[in-house]
Scaffold this motif. Structure first.
Motif, PDB file in Angstrom:
ATOM      1  N   UNK A 169     -14.626  26.488  52.434  1.00 49.80           N
ATOM      2  CA  UNK A 169     -14.530  25.084  52.043  1.00 49.80           C
ATOM      3  C   UNK A 169     -13.152  24.532  52.412  1.00 49.80           C
ATOM      4  N   UNK A 170     -12.129  25.295  52.101  1.00 47.94           N
ATOM      5  CA  UNK A 170     -10.764  24.891  52.429  1.00 47.94           C
ATOM      6  C   UNK A 170     -10.572  24.781  53.934  1.00 47.94           C
ATOM      7  N   UNK A 171     -11.127  25.738  54.691  1.00 53.21           N
ATOM      8  CA  UNK A 171     -10.958  25.730  56.139  1.00 53.21           C
ATOM      9  C   UNK A 171     -11.593  24.495  56.779  1.00 53.21           C
ATOM     10  N   UNK A 172     -12.673  24.007  56.164  1.00 57.66           N
ATOM     11  CA  UNK A 172     -13.291  22.783  56.685  1.00 57.66           C
ATOM     12  C   UNK A 172     -12.317  21.614  56.623  1.00 57.66           C
ATOM     13  N   UNK A 173     -11.437  21.630  55.621  1.00 53.19           N
ATOM     14  CA  UNK A 173     -10.463  20.549  55.479  1.00 53.19           C
ATOM     15  C   UNK A 173      -9.344  20.652  56.509  1.00 53.19           C
ATOM     16  N   UNK A 174      -9.079  21.869  56.994  1.00 54.75           N
ATOM     17  CA  UNK A 174      -7.973  22.052  57.929  1.00 54.75           C
ATOM     18  C   UNK A 174      -8.349  21.707  59.364  1.00 54.75           C
ATOM     19  N   UNK A 175      -9.625  21.779  59.702  1.00 53.72           N
ATOM     20  CA  UNK A 175     -10.028  21.599  61.104  1.00 53.72           C
ATOM     21  C   UNK A 175      -9.638  20.236  61.681  1.00 53.72           C
ATOM     22  N   UNK A 176      -9.702  19.145  60.918  1.00 53.14           N
ATOM     23  CA  UNK A 176      -9.297  17.853  61.497  1.00 53.14           C
ATOM     24  C   UNK A 176      -7.798  17.714  61.739  1.00 53.14           C
ATOM     25  N   UNK A 177      -6.979  18.631  61.193  1.00 46.23           N
ATOM     26  CA  UNK A 177      -5.533  18.530  61.405  1.00 46.23           C
ATOM     27  C   UNK A 177      -5.218  18.642  62.894  1.00 46.23           C
ATOM     28  N   UNK A 178      -4.263  17.858  63.344  1.00 45.26           N
ATOM     29  CA  UNK A 178      -3.922  17.807  64.772  1.00 45.26           C
ATOM     30  C   UNK A 178      -3.594  19.195  65.318  1.00 45.26           C
ATOM     31  N   UNK A 179      -4.294  19.603  66.354  1.00 42.68           N
ATOM     32  CA  UNK A 179      -4.027  20.870  67.015  1.00 42.68           C
ATOM     33  C   UNK A 179      -4.602  22.098  66.344  1.00 42.68           C
ATOM     34  N   UNK A 180      -5.229  21.934  65.182  1.00 43.37           N
ATOM     35  CA  UNK A 180      -5.708  23.092  64.435  1.00 43.37           C
ATOM     36  C   UNK A 180      -6.802  23.845  65.192  1.00 43.37           C
ATOM     37  N   UNK A 181      -7.834  23.146  65.658  1.00 44.76           N
ATOM     38  CA  UNK A 181      -8.930  23.826  66.349  1.00 44.76           C
ATOM     39  C   UNK A 181      -8.457  24.446  67.657  1.00 44.76           C
ATOM     40  N   UNK A 182      -7.607  23.734  68.391  1.00 44.92           N
ATOM     41  CA  UNK A 182      -7.091  24.267  69.647  1.00 44.92           C
ATOM     42  C   UNK A 182      -6.284  25.533  69.402  1.00 44.92           C
ATOM     43  N   UNK A 183      -5.536  25.566  68.304  1.00 40.94           N
ATOM     44  CA  UNK A 183      -4.755  26.745  67.970  1.00 40.94           C
ATOM     45  C   UNK A 183      -5.639  27.935  67.656  1.00 40.94           C
ATOM     46  N   UNK A 184      -6.706  27.692  66.908  1.00 43.26           N
ATOM     47  CA  UNK A 184      -7.655  28.764  66.576  1.00 43.26           C
ATOM     48  C   UNK A 184      -8.285  29.319  67.848  1.00 43.26           C
ATOM     49  N   UNK A 185      -8.654  28.432  68.757  1.00 37.95           N
ATOM     50  CA  UNK A 185      -9.271  28.878  70.008  1.00 37.95           C
ATOM     51  C   UNK A 185      -8.321  29.776  70.797  1.00 37.95           C
ATOM     52  N   UNK A 186      -7.055  29.415  70.866  1.00 36.60           N
ATOM     53  CA  UNK A 186      -6.085  30.239  71.588  1.00 36.60           C
ATOM     54  C   UNK A 186      -5.922  31.601  70.914  1.00 36.60           C
ATOM     55  N   UNK A 187      -5.963  31.618  69.596  1.00 41.03           N
ATOM     56  CA  UNK A 187      -5.878  32.888  68.865  1.00 41.03           C
ATOM     57  C   UNK A 187      -7.096  33.752  69.144  1.00 41.03           C
ATOM     58  N   UNK A 188      -8.254  33.136  69.216  1.00 44.88           N
ATOM     59  CA  UNK A 188      -9.470  33.875  69.558  1.00 44.88           C
ATOM     60  C   UNK A 188      -9.383  34.456  70.969  1.00 44.88           C
ATOM     61  N   UNK A 189      -8.833  33.673  71.875  1.00 47.83           N
ATOM     62  CA  UNK A 189      -8.696  34.155  73.253  1.00 47.83           C
ATOM     63  C   UNK A 189      -7.783  35.371  73.320  1.00 47.83           C
ATOM     64  N   UNK A 190      -6.732  35.385  72.496  1.00 48.00           N
ATOM     65  CA  UNK A 190      -5.823  36.536  72.464  1.00 48.00           C
ATOM     66  C   UNK A 190      -6.551  37.774  71.943  1.00 48.00           C
ATOM     67  N   UNK A 191      -7.420  37.587  70.972  1.00 48.76           N
ATOM     68  CA  UNK A 191      -8.213  38.699  70.439  1.00 48.76           C
ATOM     69  C   UNK A 191      -9.135  39.256  71.518  1.00 48.76           C
ATOM     70  N   UNK A 192      -9.809  38.371  72.228  1.00 49.91           N
ATOM     71  CA  UNK A 192     -10.741  38.790  73.278  1.00 49.91           C
ATOM     72  C   UNK A 192     -10.004  39.518  74.400  1.00 49.91           C
ATOM     73  N   UNK A 193      -8.838  39.034  74.769  1.00 51.11           N
ATOM     74  CA  UNK A 193      -8.056  39.685  75.831  1.00 51.11           C
ATOM     75  C   UNK A 193      -7.688  41.107  75.432  1.00 51.11           C
TER      76      UNK A 193
END
Length: 235
Positions: A169-193
């Motif tokens: 529930x809390x994470x849903x509130x953070x997603x609209x923050x500027x750059x939040x989703x893009x940051x998560x995606x980059x972190x996911x890419x680091x995990x995949x690498x």
């Protein structure tokens, strides 16, 4: 001659309706479509779902047991506020289990698994471009569930999901923050690498960095919507 299917009993119908209402309301609450503090009127919900009050009451009680709905005597029934204390506990549980999963995934992942992860990352990029927060959260869940599956421990993911209900529930509130989703995606890419490199230590480090970014934005979110949160200090 075909034997007619016996009709469901009243109890079976009630259980089916109660589960249907429960799952729908739970999704709305966790997805923040029903915001903390929203009044829950069982009569209106029964009309919406075309059912009696009994299965709605059962669903509401189950959600209350999970801490998602609060029944206040002489005041009414409301979507519960997000308990700050539970967020810290959920974060600890998630850290422990996800770090164990990622190390196993890094040693067991196949090339097909890597293709699957990249496909999910692409879906996340599409969600970011469309500013579709729900789609991004859904693909985030798919990403972590996929890691559990390729680790050989798929049963751990439902445990993580249950533990992090309030955190979602809390994470849903953070997603609209500027750059939040893009940051998560980059972190996911680091995990995949790291997984593609078959490096468990690197994968664990990337996952730890990813998970460590969840809580720091809590204070920002809490200041934006203090009415959505509650702490034992408020009691």
């Amino acid at each position: 001659m075909n034997t007619p299917t016996p009709p469901q009993s009243v109890t079976e119908n009630s259980l089916s309706a109660a589960r249907r209402v429960y799952l729908a309301l739970r999704q709305r609450i966790v997805g923040m479509d029903m915001l903390p503090g929203t009044r829950v009127v069982e009569r209106d919900i029964a009309e919406e779902f075309g059912t009696s009050r009994t299965p709605v009451h059962e669903a509401v009680q189950r959600l209350a047991d999970e801490g998602l709905i609060e029944v206040i005597p002489r005041s009414g029934t409301f979507v519960a506020r997000i308990p700050l204390d539970a967020l810290e506990e959920a974060n600890l549980v998630r850290h422990a289990l996800e770090l164990a999963i990622i190390e196993k995934a890094a040693t067991r992942a196949t090339p097909e698994d890597a293709v699957r992860l990249h496909a999910i990352l692409q879906e996340q990029a599409v969600a970011i471009a469309a500013s579709d927060f729900h789609a991004f959260h859904r693909t985030d869940e798919q990403f972590h569930a996929a890691l559990a599956s390729m680790s050989g421990c798929p049963g751990v993911w439902p445990i993580i999901q249950q533990a992090k209900t309030q955190m979602d529930r809390y994470r849903q509130l953070t997603l609209p923050l500027a750059g939040r989703m893009a940051g998560v995606l980059e972190e996911h890419r680091a995990v995949v690498a790291a997984i593609e490199a078959r490096d468990p230590a690197r994968a664990a480090g990337a996952m730890r960095e990813h998970l460590d970014h969840v809580m720091p934005v809590l204070e920002i979110t809490r200041k934006l919507r203090p009415d959505f949160f509650i702490s034992h200090l408020d009691d």
